[in-house]
Design an enzyme around this catalytic site. Structure first.
Site, PDB file in Angstrom:
ATOM      1  CB  SER A 113       3.732   5.966  -2.086  1.00  0.00           C
ATOM      2  OG  SER A 113       3.638   5.093  -2.410  1.00  0.00           O
ATOM      3  CG  HIS A 114       6.059   5.618  -5.450  1.00  0.00           C
ATOM      4  ND1 HIS A 114       4.237   6.158  -4.717  1.00  0.00           N
ATOM      5  CD2 HIS A 114       6.522   7.073  -5.701  1.00  0.00           C
ATOM      6  CE1 HIS A 114       4.201   6.996  -5.413  1.00  0.00           C
ATOM      7  NE2 HIS A 114       4.924   7.322  -6.293  1.00  0.00           N
ATOM      8  CG  ASP A 277       4.390   1.148  -2.827  1.00  0.00           C
ATOM      9  OD1 ASP A 277       3.474  -0.066  -1.924  1.00  0.00           O
ATOM     10  OD2 ASP A 277       4.112   2.361  -2.376  1.00  0.00           O
ATOM     11  CG  ASP A 279       2.661   3.193   0.860  1.00  0.00           C
ATOM     12  OD1 ASP A 279       2.962   2.692  -0.247  1.00  0.00           O
ATOM     13  OD2 ASP A 279       1.247   3.882   0.517  1.00  0.00           O
ATOM     14  CG  ASP A 281       0.260   1.965  -1.111  1.00  0.00           C
ATOM     15  OD1 ASP A 281       0.991   1.708  -1.645  1.00  0.00           O
ATOM     16  OD2 ASP A 281      -0.471   2.703  -1.145  1.00  0.00           O
ATOM     17  NE  ARG A 282       2.532   3.174  -6.824  1.00  0.00           N
ATOM     18  CZ  ARG A 282       2.749   4.496  -7.227  1.00  0.00           C
ATOM     19  NH1 ARG A 282       3.815   3.760  -7.565  1.00  0.00           N
ATOM     20  NH2 ARG A 282       2.272   5.400  -7.436  1.00  0.00           N
ATOM     21  CE  LYS A 376      -1.797   2.837  -4.880  1.00  0.00           C
ATOM     22  NZ  LYS A 376      -2.020   4.613  -5.109  1.00  0.00           N
TER      23      LYS A 376
END
Ligand code: G1P
Ligand code: ZN
Length: 543
Positions: A113-114, A277, A279, A281-282, A376
């Site tokens: 992710s982030h 982010d 991947d 999703d944010r 998300k």
């Protein structure tokens, strides 16, 4: 077909956290480490012979290597087909969309992710089930059990697949189809949002900057914003995915998305700013010199949902994670729909979305989404905002102030203390819990403690219970302080302190959140003894 059975032994600590297994790349590079975990995933599944699996990642270092290994283990275990994103890329929401659209058995997302990437950075692997969402705890617990008792894995000896070429390949009896990473996702966005209204907005001279942070959303944003919606070329910055995210920390917040922040707080800023982010999703939403708190963003999307074609019939319900502000609760109340409070992590929304109890859901950690997928979705949130901007013809700032005037403002902030000693962090939480018995009814200045507890959740659909989900202190005026330890970090512990106070008075809505929350911030330190335990006099990240 050359299926090999390789003897191996278990690695301690292959326990999926808030969002899959995340470790340093160097840990994943140990012999058998990735193989063990992938085999543990497959060992926890049944009836997948001949079925389809979606595989892709955020393009970080080790992504392509890991994909080749996963393909060979999947083939040896009897999957029928793998859909893999071109060049190994698929955003997390795109994986979810593809699993659903193509009725796949499940999917594997490769991402941390982030978290930063590169040879010294982080890597991660997460299993998603057939509804497109992250595996629920009972599945991740089983994966963990298998990882702890594993003694062999199966793999096919075959050459690597060329992931740059679209088309069908074979490993043993299994098909590997390299698919366009963007098409299915872009099509879904076109169904949900008023693309013609947004195109008109752009053609009328509306300006925007989207910071892809050298992560996976670059190609998605260029295709959708610049090519399909006609935003000026150059609207998307940092749009080429890089294995180390250009050395950055691909987390769309005011600290790490500094390129975007400089642009949006500088002279001649565009009208709208957004970032996503690692991947995809944010999301972070900005107006001109104006930050939209993610909790407010969720509330604003909920309040204006019917402006978007995909939500024109209204919302079945709303869900937010416990530490997320109660702003969206006010909207739910006014819409007379249910608002669910879940533990942190997207996996808790899946059942509510599947059972159609909720349509929109979100977290304070820059995550918003809906029933269109089971993750998300960063770009989705950005398009939702564009849809609202296009129809309302208001500025970002005006939309937010208008919202606060109607519902009141839940002034909100999160303070993170990253990389602290794990033992001390656990002691802090334990000590805090021990204060709870004497805390109730206590008065601290204008704050009187109404309740304090360690949050637990009973899933309304499958009745599973999740305990120890964060310490809550609620005050009589509706203010809250929540303390949690992060479940996604890879080094030491991260203490998160969530602060919230409700302000109905419009003359105070312009206040800076750190100023408005100053007393509550001091109180959090006093009750939890943050400085004493962490040795830090300020948080490392404030959002
Ligand atoms: C963090 C966020 C959480 C989010 C998760 C995955 O988890 O707080 O809301 O779902 O990342 O993106 P944490 O590190 O707090 O466990
Ligand atoms: Zn993410």
């Amino acid at each position: 077909m050359d299926i090999k059975t390789i003897n191996t032994s278990a690695f301690a600590g292959q326990k999926p956290g808030t969002s899959g297994l995340r470790k340093k790349v160097t840990i994943f590079q140990q012999q058998h480490y990735l193989e063990n975990f992938v085999q543990a995933i497959f060992n926890s599944l049944t009836n997948f012979q001949g079925k389809t699996l979606v595989v892709g990642g955020d393009g970080r270092y080790y992504n392509k290597t890991a994909i080749q290994t996963i393909l060979k283990i999947a083939a040896a275990n009897g999957f029928g087909k793998i859909l893999v994103g071109q060049n190994g890329l698929l955003s997390t929401p795109a994986v979810s969309a593809i699993i659903r659209k193509r009725q796949a058995f499940g999917g594997i997302v490769l991402s941390a992710s982030h978290n930063p990437g590169g040879p010294q950075g982080d890597f991660g692997i997460k299993y998603n089930i057939s509804n497109g969402g992250p595996a629920p705890e009972k599945v991740t617990d089983e994966i963990y059990q298998h990882s702890q008792t594993i003694s062999k894995y199966k793999i096919i000896d075959s050459p690597n697949i060329d992931l740059s070429q679209l088309g069908i390949n074979k490993i043993g009896n299994m098909q590997v189809e390299v698919i366009d990473a963007i098409a299915d996702y872009a099509e879904l966005m076109e169904e949900l949002f008023d693309f013609s209204a947004i195109s008109k907005l752009f053609s009328s001279g509306f300006t925007m900057c989207f910071d892809a942070m050298h992560a996976v959303t670059g190609p998605y944003a260029k295709t959708i914003l610049e090519q399909k919606l006609g935003a000026t070329i150059g609207t998307v910055v940092n749009g080429i995915p890089l294995e180390d995210f250009g050395g950055g920390h691909p987390d769309p917040n005011l600290t790490y998305a500094h390129d975007l922040v400089d642009i949006m707080y500088g002279k001649d800023a565009p009208q709208f700013g957004a970032a996503s982010d690692g991947d995809g999703d944010r999301n972070m939403i900005l107006g001109q010199s104006f930050f939209v708190n993610p909790s407010d963003s969720l509330a604003i999307l909920a309040a204006n949902a019917t402006l978007a074609p995909g939500y024109k019939d209204g919302l079945a319900g709303i869900a937010r994670s416990m530490p997320t502000s109660e702003a969206v609760d006010h909207v739910a109340e006014s819409l007379k729909i249910d608002c669910y409070e879940t533990p942190t992590g997207w996996k808790f929304f899946g059942n509510l979305l599947d059972a159609k109890l909720a349509t929109l859901c979100g977290e304070e950690s820059f995550g918003t989404g809906s029933s269109h997928v089971r993750e998300k979705d960063g770009l989705w949130a950005v398009l939702f905002w564009l849809n609202i901007l296009a129809v309302s013809k208001l500025s970002v700032e005006d939309i937010v102030y208008k919202h606060w005037a109607k519902y009141g403002r839940n002034i909100y902030s999160r303070h993170d203390y990253e990389g602290i000693d794990s033992e001390l962090a656990n002691e802090l939480m334990e000590n805090l819990y021990h204060t709870f018995s004497s805390l109730k009814g206590k008065k601290f200045g204008r704050y009187v403690v109404e309740y304090c507890d360690d949050f637990s959740y009973i899933d309304p659909v499958d009745h599973s219970i999740s305990q120890n989900q964060g310490m809550r202190i609620g005050f009589q005026d509706g203010s809250r302080i929540v303390f949690r330890l992060s479940g996604t970090g890879t080094e030491g512990a991260t203490l998160r302190v969530y602060l919230e106070s409700f302000e109905p008075d419009t003359t105070k809505h312009h206040l800076d959140s750190q100023v408005a929350l100053a007393d509550l911030i001091k109180l959090a330190d006093k009750i939890a003894k943050i400085k004493d335990y962490t040795g830090r006099d300020k948080p490392s990240v404030i959002t």
